[in-house]
Scaffold this active site. Structure first.
Site, mmCIF file in Angstrom:
data_model
loop_
_atom_site.group_PDB
_atom_site.id
_atom_site.type_symbol
_atom_site.label_atom_id
_atom_site.label_comp_id
_atom_site.label_asym_id
_atom_site.label_seq_id
_atom_site.Cartn_x
_atom_site.Cartn_y
_atom_site.Cartn_z
ATOM 1 C CB CYS A 51 -0.883 -0.031 1.241
ATOM 2 S SG CYS A 51 -1.881 1.456 1.436
ATOM 3 C CB CYS A 54 -0.263 2.232 5.697
ATOM 4 S SG CYS A 54 -0.995 0.676 5.145
ATOM 5 C CB CYS A 99 -5.320 -0.342 2.524
ATOM 6 S SG CYS A 99 -4.056 -0.793 3.734
ATOM 7 C CB CYS A 102 -3.956 3.339 5.866
ATOM 8 S SG CYS A 102 -3.836 3.099 4.086
ATOM 9 C CB CYS A 122 -9.951 -4.025 -11.368
ATOM 10 S SG CYS A 122 -9.628 -2.877 -12.692
HETATM 11 ZN ZN LIG Z 1 -2.749 1.129 3.558
#
Ligand SMILES: [Zn+2]
Length: 133
Positions: A51, A54, A99, A102, A122
């Site tokens: 990510c 984070c 995510c 975060c 996607c």
């Molecule tokens: Zn994240």
């Protein structure tokens, strides 16, 4: 917008500082990058996609496949790394993916992917950072 508290929480100001304007638009404002715009689309090495907000590991290289859509596509996320919500924007019902650490928006998941999961995550490439093995 977000009702739940994530393990990684930042103020809007902090997100604007941390992310590029494009990343901010996608990850914090549920935007979508232009198809074919991200170099990660063609990333085929072994490694992890984490990510950009984070650093949590979201996908691994071997679950990535070429979907022909212009967005990086994956079969399967790392266990527990993503959560989903129902997205009814643009007159469609889609499953939004974000995510779990975060809360940043990543993309959508569709039920038309290849085996073994039959799922196609996607994902906006700008929401990901690639870490080669
Ligand atoms: Zn994240």
């Amino acid at each position: 917008m977000d009702t739940k508290t994530y393990p990684v929480t930042r103020t809007d100001e902090e997100w604007r500082r941390l992310l590029t304007p494009e990343q901010y638009g996608v990850m914090r404002r549920h935007g979508t990058e232009a198809p074919g715009s991200c170099s990660l689309l063609h990333e085929k090495r072994a490694g992890a996609f984490v990510c950009a907000g984070c650093g949590q590991k979201l996908f691994v290289g071997k679950t990535k496949f070429e979907s022909g859509t212009g967005w990086p596509s994956f079969n399967d996320p790392v266990d527990g790394s993503v959560e989903t919500t129902t997205d009814r924007s643009y007159g469609m019902v889609r499953t939004e993916v974000h995510c779990s650490r975060c809360g940043s928006h990543l993309g959508h998941v569709f039920p038309d992917g290849p085996p073994p999961t039959g799922l196609r995550y996607c994902i906006n490439g700008v929401a990901l950072t690639f870490e080669p093995e």
